[in-house]
Motif scaffolding. Structure first.
Motif, PDB file in Angstrom:
ATOM      1  N   GLU A  52       0.844  -1.205   0.000  1.00  0.00           N
ATOM      2  CA  GLU A  52       0.000   0.000   0.000  1.00  0.00           C
ATOM      3  C   GLU A  52       0.872   1.246   0.000  1.00  0.00           C
ATOM      4  O   GLU A  52       0.638   2.189  -0.739  1.00  0.00           O
ATOM      5  N   LEU A  53       1.896   1.236   0.869  1.00  0.00           N
ATOM      6  CA  LEU A  53       2.778   2.400   0.954  1.00  0.00           C
ATOM      7  C   LEU A  53       3.554   2.573  -0.344  1.00  0.00           C
ATOM      8  O   LEU A  53       3.754   3.691  -0.813  1.00  0.00           O
ATOM      9  N   MET A  54       3.993   1.470  -0.934  1.00  0.00           N
ATOM     10  CA  MET A  54       4.740   1.568  -2.191  1.00  0.00           C
ATOM     11  C   MET A  54       3.856   2.187  -3.263  1.00  0.00           C
ATOM     12  O   MET A  54       4.319   2.984  -4.072  1.00  0.00           O
ATOM     13  N   ARG A  55       2.580   1.794  -3.273  1.00  0.00           N
ATOM     14  CA  ARG A  55       1.685   2.303  -4.297  1.00  0.00           C
ATOM     15  C   ARG A  55       1.527   3.821  -4.181  1.00  0.00           C
ATOM     16  O   ARG A  55       1.541   4.524  -5.163  1.00  0.00           O
ATOM     17  N   THR A  56       1.410   4.304  -2.953  1.00  0.00           N
ATOM     18  CA  THR A  56       1.135   5.732  -2.795  1.00  0.00           C
ATOM     19  C   THR A  56       2.392   6.567  -2.635  1.00  0.00           C
ATOM     20  O   THR A  56       2.400   7.744  -2.952  1.00  0.00           O
ATOM     21  N   GLU A  57       3.491   5.962  -2.145  1.00  0.00           N
ATOM     22  CA  GLU A  57       4.650   6.776  -1.760  1.00  0.00           C
ATOM     23  C   GLU A  57       5.890   6.523  -2.602  1.00  0.00           C
ATOM     24  O   GLU A  57       6.930   7.101  -2.312  1.00  0.00           O
ATOM     25  N   HIS A  58       5.819   5.669  -3.637  1.00  0.00           N
ATOM     26  CA  HIS A  58       7.077   5.292  -4.294  1.00  0.00           C
ATOM     27  C   HIS A  58       7.763   6.476  -4.955  1.00  0.00           C
ATOM     28  O   HIS A  58       8.971   6.537  -5.011  1.00  0.00           O
ATOM     29  N   MET A  59       6.963   7.437  -5.423  1.00  0.00           N
ATOM     30  CA  MET A  59       7.612   8.587  -6.072  1.00  0.00           C
ATOM     31  C   MET A  59       8.390   9.427  -5.068  1.00  0.00           C
ATOM     32  O   MET A  59       9.500   9.854  -5.328  1.00  0.00           O
ATOM     33  N   GLN A  60       7.788   9.603  -3.898  1.00  0.00           N
ATOM     34  CA  GLN A  60       8.463  10.365  -2.845  1.00  0.00           C
ATOM     35  C   GLN A  60       9.713   9.623  -2.387  1.00  0.00           C
ATOM     36  O   GLN A  60      10.770  10.223  -2.184  1.00  0.00           O
ATOM     37  N   MET A  61       9.578   8.292  -2.285  1.00  0.00           N
ATOM     38  CA  MET A  61      10.698   7.477  -1.837  1.00  0.00           C
ATOM     39  C   MET A  61      11.863   7.564  -2.829  1.00  0.00           C
ATOM     40  O   MET A  61      13.016   7.744  -2.440  1.00  0.00           O
ATOM     41  N   LEU A  62      11.529   7.489  -4.136  1.00  0.00           N
ATOM     42  CA  LEU A  62      12.587   7.567  -5.152  1.00  0.00           C
ATOM     43  C   LEU A  62      13.271   8.931  -5.106  1.00  0.00           C
ATOM     44  O   LEU A  62      14.478   9.040  -5.279  1.00  0.00           O
ATOM     45  N   ASN A  63      12.483   9.948  -4.846  1.00  0.00           N
ATOM     46  CA  ASN A  63      13.045  11.296  -4.724  1.00  0.00           C
ATOM     47  C   ASN A  63      14.033  11.376  -3.565  1.00  0.00           C
ATOM     48  O   ASN A  63      15.126  11.924  -3.702  1.00  0.00           O
ATOM     49  N   ASP A  64      13.617  10.806  -2.422  1.00  0.00           N
ATOM     50  CA  ASP A  64      14.483  10.826  -1.241  1.00  0.00           C
ATOM     51  C   ASP A  64      15.737   9.997  -1.494  1.00  0.00           C
ATOM     52  O   ASP A  64      16.839  10.409  -1.141  1.00  0.00           O
ATOM     53  N   TRP A  65      15.558   8.852  -2.098  1.00  0.00           N
ATOM     54  CA  TRP A  65      16.697   7.972  -2.390  1.00  0.00           C
ATOM     55  C   TRP A  65      17.699   8.677  -3.278  1.00  0.00           C
ATOM     56  O   TRP A  65      18.903   8.568  -3.087  1.00  0.00           O
ATOM     57  N   ARG A  66      17.183   9.352  -4.279  1.00  0.00           N
ATOM     58  CA  ARG A  66      18.057  10.052  -5.226  1.00  0.00           C
ATOM     59  C   ARG A  66      18.949  11.035  -4.482  1.00  0.00           C
ATOM     60  O   ARG A  66      20.163  11.050  -4.699  1.00  0.00           O
ATOM     61  N   ASP A  67      18.355  11.839  -3.594  1.00  0.00           N
ATOM     62  CA  ASP A  67      19.155  12.820  -2.861  1.00  0.00           C
ATOM     63  C   ASP A  67      20.168  12.136  -1.961  1.00  0.00           C
ATOM     64  O   ASP A  67      21.315  12.568  -1.866  1.00  0.00           O
ATOM     65  N   MET A  68      19.746  11.066  -1.298  1.00  0.00           N
ATOM     66  CA  MET A  68      20.667  10.390  -0.379  1.00  0.00           C
ATOM     67  C   MET A  68      21.836   9.774  -1.141  1.00  0.00           C
ATOM     68  O   MET A  68      22.981   9.890  -0.729  1.00  0.00           O
ATOM     69  N   VAL A  69      21.529   9.124  -2.263  1.00  0.00           N
ATOM     70  CA  VAL A  69      22.586   8.446  -3.020  1.00  0.00           C
ATOM     71  C   VAL A  69      23.514   9.462  -3.659  1.00  0.00           C
ATOM     72  O   VAL A  69      24.735   9.375  -3.542  1.00  0.00           O
ATOM     73  N   VAL A  70      22.941  10.466  -4.333  1.00  0.00           N
ATOM     74  CA  VAL A  70      23.767  11.403  -5.082  1.00  0.00           C
ATOM     75  C   VAL A  70      24.549  12.307  -4.140  1.00  0.00           C
ATOM     76  O   VAL A  70      25.724  12.558  -4.362  1.00  0.00           O
ATOM     77  N   ARG A  71      23.911  12.781  -3.094  1.00  0.00           N
ATOM     78  CA  ARG A  71      24.555  13.813  -2.280  1.00  0.00           C
ATOM     79  C   ARG A  71      25.325  13.246  -1.104  1.00  0.00           C
ATOM     80  O   ARG A  71      26.398  13.723  -0.770  1.00  0.00           O
TER      81      ARG A  71
END
Lengths: 129, 265
Positions: A52-71
């Motif tokens: 359920e969370l993946m369905r609604t939050e995956h875009m936010q999660m990918l955004n957060d992951w991107r910042d954590m990985v890149v920065r």
């Protein structure tokens, strides 16, 4: 009021035309696409978060992951059950959900969103087409 | 019932106070721990290579000819999906060859032989200690990673204004004037690393993605010991020893950017 008949008739025609798409499509809403998992995704049972969370939050999660990985260079995610994931769209998400056309695109088309993730991230290492 | 203005204001004041305190109470209840389930955590990989200040030493005495550069450039460009564009104006470069007179214009001497002026050097982003590109970037897409001094780019955030290209005195940045996808050879594509799109600037990233999984940069691996990589802040590291015992030059030092790429000549 002058030309009462013409005005009222014109208004009626306008209202019918303006609301046409609504009542024409009434009751004909496209059903939400079904989730199709690859054998690998079914076998894994557990995703990063609950379904359920993946369905609604995956875009936010990918955004957060991107910042954590890149920065910050933090590339390892340890889920609440202790399972470890590499934080990578191409190498983790798409590795398991390698059926992009069925898993990602159908729902994105239904929701009329066009994410540009795959402009750069390899859309599908496994699927050749 | 007759109510005086005074009592009305009192009641109104107390009510306002009550309503105003609701969000504060909510915030308190939300911050309370939620049971015993362990929270997800994010961390570096245990095998990641870390340093205070990554630096590179290029031992130019170990290169016999221009042909020695080719496998190094090839290794970098194929791993990072760098497109091969024939038009010089559209070229994307992460690591490339430059003649002495262009690589080190501040160290020029008018009486050098032509041969010396054209002496080839392998050049790349210098990962400056004081990077002008970072200051020029209006979106903070380019940043210097405080933990290890690598000057990195967040391609997601780059708006393609090219201020960084104007600011970089080494020409280390390339702009994608065209969609790079058709110019990456299908059989060479590295599926593990993303490509870029049209309208984005790119440059060498000191192989941050390889350091994160415990590997040395691709050019270092391909150079057979001619390129040495390590932590300049560590007095016992190879790079530190090489820099302190050899005569090294750095590109355009007078500009005050303090490059992290040293050349043994």
């Amino acid at each position: 009021m002058y030309n009462k008949g013409i005005i009222v008739a014109g208004l009626a025609v306008f209202i019918v035309l303006a609301t046409f798409p609504f009542w024409y499509n009434l009751g004909k809403a496209a059903p939400a696409p079904e989730r199709i998992l690859t054998a690998q995704a079914k076998a894994a049972k557990e995703c990063i978060l609950s379904a359920e969370l993946m369905r609604t939050e995956h875009m936010q999660m990918l955004n957060d992951w991107r910042d954590m990985v890149v920065r910050d260079g933090t590339r390892l995610y340890v889920g609440s059950s202790g399972k470890k994931f590499e934080m990578s769209l191409s190498n983790t998400c798409m590795e398991c959900h390698s059926n992009k056309a069925e898993f990602c695109d159908r729902c994105h088309n239904y929701a009329a969103v066009t994410p540009y993730c795959w402009d750069c991230h390899i859309d599908n290492p496994k699927e050749t087409k | 019932m007759k109510r005086s203005r005074r009592s009305f204001l009192k009641i109104a004041g107390i009510s306002a106070l009550g309503i105003g305190s609701k969000p504060i109470l909510n915030a308190f209840s939300a911050s309370a721990p939620q049971g015993d389930t362990p929270q997800p955590a994010v961390m570096r990989k245990p095998e990641a290579l870390t340093a205070k200040h990554w630096a590179m030493v290029i031992d130019t005495t170990k290169f016999k000819s221009r042909d020695d550069f080719k496998p190094i450039i090839e290794a970098c460009h194929s791993i990072h999906n760098v497109p091969e564009l024939k038009n010089k104006n559209h070229e994307i470069k992460w690591i490339w060859e430059e003649g002495y007179k262009h690589a080190f214009p501040t160290l020029e001497n008018p009486y050098f032989e032509e041969k010396v002026k054209d002496l080839p050097f392998l050049v790349l982003c210098n990962h400056c200690e004081n990077p002008p590109c970072v200051r020029a970037c209006p979106t903070k897409a380019t940043f210097k990673r405080e933990s290890d001094g690598i000057v990195l780019m967040d391609f997601h955030r780059c708006i393609g204004c090219r201020f960084c290209m104007a600011a970089c005195p080494y020409g280390a940045r390339s702009f994608n004037f065209r969609d790079p996808r058709p110019f990456i050879k299908e059989e060479k594509i590295n599926l593990k690393f993303p490509r870029r799109t049209k309208g984005v600037v790119e440059k060498c990233n000191f192989c941050a993605e390889r350091l994160a999984v415990g590997q040395l940069p691709a050019c270092v691996e391909a150079a057979n010991g001619a390129i040495i990589f390590g932590d300049l802040a560590d007095p016992d590291s190879d790079v530190r020893k090489l820099v302190s015992t050899n005569y090294t030059i750095r590109r355009k030092l007078s500009l005050g950017t303090s490059p992290s790429v040293y050349y043994i000549v």
